[in-house]
Design a protein around this motif. Structure first.
Motif, PDB file in Angstrom:
ATOM      1  N   ASP A   1      -7.202   0.903  -2.266  1.00 48.11           N
ATOM      2  CA  ASP A   1      -7.722   2.260  -1.997  1.00 48.11           C
ATOM      3  C   ASP A   1      -7.276   2.822  -0.653  1.00 48.11           C
ATOM      4  OD1 ASP A   1      -8.977   2.632  -4.396  1.00 48.11           O
ATOM      5  OD2 ASP A   1     -10.990   2.207  -3.691  1.00 48.11           O
ATOM      6  N   ASP A   2      -6.100   2.466  -0.221  1.00 42.58           N
ATOM      7  CA  ASP A   2      -5.695   2.774   1.157  1.00 42.58           C
ATOM      8  C   ASP A   2      -5.645   4.263   1.491  1.00 42.58           C
ATOM      9  OD1 ASP A   2      -4.494   1.432   3.684  1.00 42.58           O
ATOM     10  OD2 ASP A   2      -3.145   3.101   3.249  1.00 42.58           O
ATOM     11  N   LEU A   3      -5.203   5.096   0.535  1.00 42.31           N
ATOM     12  CA  LEU A   3      -5.042   6.528   0.839  1.00 42.31           C
ATOM     13  C   LEU A   3      -6.298   7.343   0.537  1.00 42.31           C
ATOM     14  CD1 LEU A   3      -1.473   7.280  -0.606  1.00 42.31           C
ATOM     15  CD2 LEU A   3      -2.106   6.912   1.780  1.00 42.31           C
ATOM     16  N   SER A   4      -7.230   6.781  -0.203  1.00 43.83           N
ATOM     17  CA  SER A   4      -8.393   7.551  -0.664  1.00 43.83           C
ATOM     18  C   SER A   4      -9.504   7.608   0.380  1.00 43.83           C
ATOM     19  CB  SER A   4      -8.960   6.936  -1.944  1.00 43.83           C
ATOM     20  OG  SER A   4      -7.934   6.679  -2.872  1.00 43.83           O
ATOM     21  N   TYR A   5      -9.628   6.556   1.148  1.00 40.44           N
ATOM     22  CA  TYR A   5     -10.666   6.483   2.183  1.00 40.44           C
ATOM     23  C   TYR A   5     -10.388   5.271   3.053  1.00 40.44           C
ATOM     24  CZ  TYR A   5     -12.548   3.001  -1.053  1.00 40.44           C
ATOM     25  OH  TYR A   5     -12.682   1.912  -1.876  1.00 40.44           O
ATOM     26  N   GLY A   6     -11.175   5.193   4.137  1.00 41.57           N
ATOM     27  CA  GLY A   6     -11.068   4.028   5.010  1.00 41.57           C
ATOM     28  C   GLY A   6     -12.396   3.836   5.705  1.00 41.57           C
ATOM     29  N   HIS A   7     -12.377   3.022   6.739  1.00 37.86           N
ATOM     30  CA  HIS A   7     -13.588   2.719   7.490  1.00 37.86           C
ATOM     31  C   HIS A   7     -14.172   4.018   8.072  1.00 37.86           C
ATOM     32  CE1 HIS A   7     -16.276   0.383  10.005  1.00 37.86           C
ATOM     33  NE2 HIS A   7     -15.847   1.045  11.061  1.00 37.86           N
ATOM     34  N   THR A   8     -15.296   4.443   7.550  1.00 38.08           N
ATOM     35  CA  THR A   8     -16.044   5.649   7.972  1.00 38.08           C
ATOM     36  C   THR A   8     -15.374   7.000   7.680  1.00 38.08           C
ATOM     37  OG1 THR A   8     -15.281   5.772  10.268  1.00 38.08           O
ATOM     38  CG2 THR A   8     -17.164   4.334   9.857  1.00 38.08           C
ATOM     39  N   TRP A   9     -14.341   7.072   6.840  1.00 41.71           N
ATOM     40  CA  TRP A   9     -13.769   8.379   6.454  1.00 41.71           C
ATOM     41  C   TRP A   9     -13.423   8.373   4.973  1.00 41.71           C
ATOM     42  CZ3 TRP A   9      -8.813   8.560   4.389  1.00 41.71           C
ATOM     43  CH2 TRP A   9      -8.009   7.423   4.606  1.00 41.71           C
ATOM     44  N   LYS A  10     -13.338   9.570   4.422  1.00 47.34           N
ATOM     45  CA  LYS A  10     -13.009   9.692   2.995  1.00 47.34           C
ATOM     46  C   LYS A  10     -12.257  10.997   2.799  1.00 47.34           C
ATOM     47  CE  LYS A  10     -15.430   9.303  -1.461  1.00 47.34           C
ATOM     48  NZ  LYS A  10     -15.263  10.389  -2.355  1.00 47.34           N
ATOM     49  N   VAL A  11     -11.263  10.996   1.935  1.00 48.06           N
ATOM     50  CA  VAL A  11     -10.581  12.238   1.581  1.00 48.06           C
ATOM     51  C   VAL A  11     -11.553  13.078   0.766  1.00 48.06           C
ATOM     52  CG1 VAL A  11      -8.760  13.215   0.122  1.00 48.06           C
ATOM     53  CG2 VAL A  11      -8.243  11.283   1.638  1.00 48.06           C
ATOM     54  N   GLU A  12     -11.784  14.299   1.183  1.00 46.25           N
ATOM     55  CA  GLU A  12     -12.731  15.145   0.457  1.00 46.25           C
ATOM     56  C   GLU A  12     -12.015  16.085  -0.510  1.00 46.25           C
ATOM     57  OE1 GLU A  12     -15.764  14.582   0.256  1.00 46.25           O
ATOM     58  OE2 GLU A  12     -16.141  13.300   2.002  1.00 46.25           O
ATOM     59  N   ASP A  13     -11.187  16.971   0.037  1.00 40.68           N
ATOM     60  CA  ASP A  13     -10.509  17.951  -0.809  1.00 40.68           C
ATOM     61  C   ASP A  13      -9.140  17.387  -1.204  1.00 40.68           C
ATOM     62  OD1 ASP A  13      -9.601  20.160  -2.093  1.00 40.68           O
ATOM     63  OD2 ASP A  13      -9.460  21.409  -0.303  1.00 40.68           O
ATOM     64  N   TRP A  14      -9.162  16.465  -2.175  1.00 34.28           N
ATOM     65  CA  TRP A  14      -7.944  15.698  -2.447  1.00 34.28           C
ATOM     66  C   TRP A  14      -6.788  16.553  -2.942  1.00 34.28           C
ATOM     67  CZ3 TRP A  14      -6.136  15.930  -7.364  1.00 34.28           C
ATOM     68  CH2 TRP A  14      -7.039  16.230  -8.374  1.00 34.28           C
ATOM     69  N   ALA A  15      -7.096  17.641  -3.640  1.00 31.66           N
ATOM     70  CA  ALA A  15      -6.022  18.443  -4.218  1.00 31.66           C
ATOM     71  C   ALA A  15      -5.152  19.072  -3.119  1.00 31.66           C
ATOM     72  CB  ALA A  15      -6.602  19.517  -5.125  1.00 31.66           C
ATOM     73  N   SER A  16      -5.762  19.417  -1.988  1.00 25.53           N
ATOM     74  CA  SER A  16      -4.963  20.048  -0.929  1.00 25.53           C
ATOM     75  C   SER A  16      -4.601  19.068   0.188  1.00 25.53           C
ATOM     76  CB  SER A  16      -5.728  21.238  -0.340  1.00 25.53           C
ATOM     77  OG  SER A  16      -6.907  20.762   0.269  1.00 25.53           O
ATOM     78  N   ASP A  17      -5.122  17.867   0.127  1.00 20.49           N
ATOM     79  CA  ASP A  17      -4.881  16.883   1.199  1.00 20.49           C
ATOM     80  C   ASP A  17      -3.482  16.261   1.040  1.00 20.49           C
ATOM     81  OD1 ASP A  17      -7.131  15.019   3.001  1.00 20.49           O
ATOM     82  OD2 ASP A  17      -5.100  14.251   2.696  1.00 20.49           O
ATOM     83  N   SER A  18      -2.791  16.092   2.149  1.00 21.44           N
ATOM     84  CA  SER A  18      -1.433  15.522   2.065  1.00 21.44           C
ATOM     85  C   SER A  18      -1.452  13.993   1.953  1.00 21.44           C
ATOM     86  CB  SER A  18      -0.607  15.948   3.271  1.00 21.44           C
ATOM     87  OG  SER A  18      -1.283  15.538   4.445  1.00 21.44           O
ATOM     88  N   LEU A  19      -2.626  13.416   2.022  1.00 18.79           N
ATOM     89  CA  LEU A  19      -2.795  11.962   1.870  1.00 18.79           C
ATOM     90  C   LEU A  19      -1.878  11.175   2.809  1.00 18.79           C
ATOM     91  CD1 LEU A  19      -3.233  11.580  -2.021  1.00 18.79           C
ATOM     92  CD2 LEU A  19      -4.944  12.159  -0.295  1.00 18.79           C
ATOM     93  N   THR A  20      -1.980  11.502   4.069  1.00 22.84           N
ATOM     94  CA  THR A  20      -1.192  10.764   5.067  1.00 22.84           C
ATOM     95  C   THR A  20      -2.093   9.852   5.910  1.00 22.84           C
ATOM     96  OG1 THR A  20      -1.400  12.676   6.505  1.00 22.84           O
ATOM     97  CG2 THR A  20       0.680  12.433   5.313  1.00 22.84           C
ATOM     98  N   ARG A  21      -3.405   9.956   5.702  1.00 25.52           N
ATOM     99  CA  ARG A  21      -4.301   9.127   6.492  1.00 25.52           C
ATOM    100  C   ARG A  21      -4.427   7.735   5.860  1.00 25.52           C
ATOM    101  NH1 ARG A  21     -10.319  10.780   8.798  1.00 25.52           N
ATOM    102  NH2 ARG A  21     -10.475   8.970  10.175  1.00 25.52           N
ATOM    103  N   SER A  22      -4.451   6.730   6.686  1.00 26.49           N
ATOM    104  CA  SER A  22      -4.521   5.340   6.207  1.00 26.49           C
ATOM    105  C   SER A  22      -4.978   4.476   7.367  1.00 26.49           C
ATOM    106  CB  SER A  22      -3.115   4.918   5.735  1.00 26.49           C
ATOM    107  OG  SER A  22      -2.918   3.527   5.873  1.00 26.49           O
ATOM    108  N   ASP A  23      -6.003   3.678   7.155  1.00 24.92           N
ATOM    109  CA  ASP A  23      -6.423   2.744   8.214  1.00 24.92           C
ATOM    110  C   ASP A  23      -5.277   1.821   8.616  1.00 24.92           C
ATOM    111  OD1 ASP A  23      -8.988   3.751   8.358  1.00 24.92           O
ATOM    112  OD2 ASP A  23      -9.961   2.045   7.350  1.00 24.92           O
ATOM    113  N   VAL A  24      -4.524   1.387   7.611  1.00 30.99           N
ATOM    114  CA  VAL A  24      -3.412   0.458   7.869  1.00 30.99           C
ATOM    115  C   VAL A  24      -2.352   1.138   8.725  1.00 30.99           C
ATOM    116  CG1 VAL A  24      -1.517  -0.784   6.741  1.00 30.99           C
ATOM    117  CG2 VAL A  24      -3.847  -0.947   5.815  1.00 30.99           C
TER     118      VAL A  24
END
Ligand code: BMA
Length: 365
Positions: free
Chosen positions: A50-73
């Motif tokens: 689930d690396d791109l969907s959420y991480g420690h204390t954060w979550k992608v909310e508006d996934w359709a417009s999110d560029s999905l570049t956030r990752s704990d790793v």
């Protein structure tokens, strides 16, 4: 080690053509070749659930417009995991989101994007219990698998609704190569398809029914199939429910470290010893059956050991020809439930050191 996975090199292609670890009817994808090439080079891909969907204390909310570049790793190592795992539990119900509240639209987008970036995708499936209506961990009846199979009362629900919905989702990935790992940890008895909940033959039939439906009935050929019992069992028990050389491509094992009252030092030693014991027999079987192998799930919850990656995990896996190692998820809503280091956590420097090892592969952004 900084590597992109975008090109199938010549060696990989040759191995793939030679059918080196391929189930005869299985995937018409280069993924097996890519994995084989890394194994040939002595490299191990790192994976995170689930690396791109959420991480420690954060979550992608508006996934359709999110560029999905956030990752704990990525926040710690500067790189994405080479392998990303996602779970399809809930797809069988027609749910909008999976069992961990991750929207299936986000899962589809993250999986396809990760593959476009050059990464590798794997799916597990913590599906619900079709007899009781409970979750995957509901082991109150040992009649579930039997009832799902041909002749059983749940067979048409399973085939016409549950597998159909799974097939629809997999089809919607438009050919994205996926390592599919259903019916996992079957050598334990905590899922309704576990060891004490069905016979070996029933388990094999369940796996084959799933394979036949997706591969033959639906014609979904972009899947590599992974069999992944859990650790703590003998070699015989591991192979007792092997679904068959013709339908499985990877032999995996799930193995976690659990810290006991004596602390993480001794638990790390126990973890490594058991892991090596399992990987040794899995390596033997993988060679014998011409399959690839992987450490399909692992981790130390909350990473209390500051040097876990280079001090415990790496020494235990480095001498085995495993295609990848996947650590479990960093839950956004349970602060202690994480298996990869996050930015600012004390274990992060060691995780970074692990990512920089020559034979460990992450995905460069
Ligand atoms: C387990 C835990 C659960 C989760 C499940 C499926 O190991 O992380 O919280 O629901 O995996 O992802």
């Amino acid at each position: 080690m900084k590597v992109t996975l975008k090109l199938i090199d010549f060696l990989a292609f040759c191995l793939f053509l030679a059918g080196c670890a391929s189930a005869p009817d299985a995937p018409e994808v280069g993924l097996l070749g890519i994995l084989s090439a890394h194994v040939e080079k002595g490299e191990i891909l790192y994976g995170h659930q689930d690396d791109l969907s959420y991480g420690h204390t954060w979550k992608v909310e508006d996934w359709a417009s999110d560029s999905l570049t956030r990752s704990d790793v990525k926040a710690v190592t500067g790189m994405y995991p080479a392998v990303m795992g996602f779970d399809l539990g809930g797809i069988e119900m027609g749910d909008k989101a999976n069992l961990d509240s991750v929207d299936f639209g986000l899962i589809r987008k993250a999986a396809m994007l990760h593959a476009e970036r050059g990464g590798i995708v794997t799916f597990s499936w913590h599906l619900r219990n079709p007899l009781t209506g409970g979750d995957a961990w509901d082991v109150s009846s040992d009649q579930v698998v039997k009832n799902v199979l041909e002749g059983g009362e749940l067979h048409s629900l399973f085939m016409d609704t549950w597998l159909k919905r799974l097939g629809d989702f997999l089809e919607s990935l438009e050919g994205t190569p996926v390592i599919f790992r259903p019916w996992h940890e079957n050598s334990g008895s905590w899922f309704w398809w576990g060891k004490d909940l069905c016979t070996a033959q029933e388990y094999k039939d369940l796996f084959r029914t799933t394979w036949t439906y997706l591969t033959e009935t639906r014609g979904i050929k972009n899947l590599l199939w992974c069999y992944s019992p859990n650790s703590g069992v003998s070699a015989d028990v591991y192979m007792d429910r092997w679904p068959g050389d013709d339908i499985v491509d990877l032999m995996g094992v799930d193995h976690y470290e659990n810290v006991g009252p004596d602390g993480f030092g001794p638990s790390g030693e126990r973890f490594a010893a058991e892991l090596k014991r399992c990987l040794t027999f899995v390596e033997g079987f993988a060679k014998e059956h011409g399959k690839l192998m992987c450490l399909s799930e692992t981790g130390l919850e909350g990473l209390p050991d500051p040097a876990w990656w280079t001090g415990v995990l790496y020494p235990a896996i480095k001498d085995f020809p495993i295609a990848y190692v996947l650590t479990w998820r960093n839950a956004w809503d349970r602060p202690g439930h994480f298996y990869a280091a996050w930015d600012g956590f004390e274990n992060a420097p060691d995780f970074r050191a692990f990512s920089e090892l020559d034979d460990i592969v992450f995905l460069k952004p």
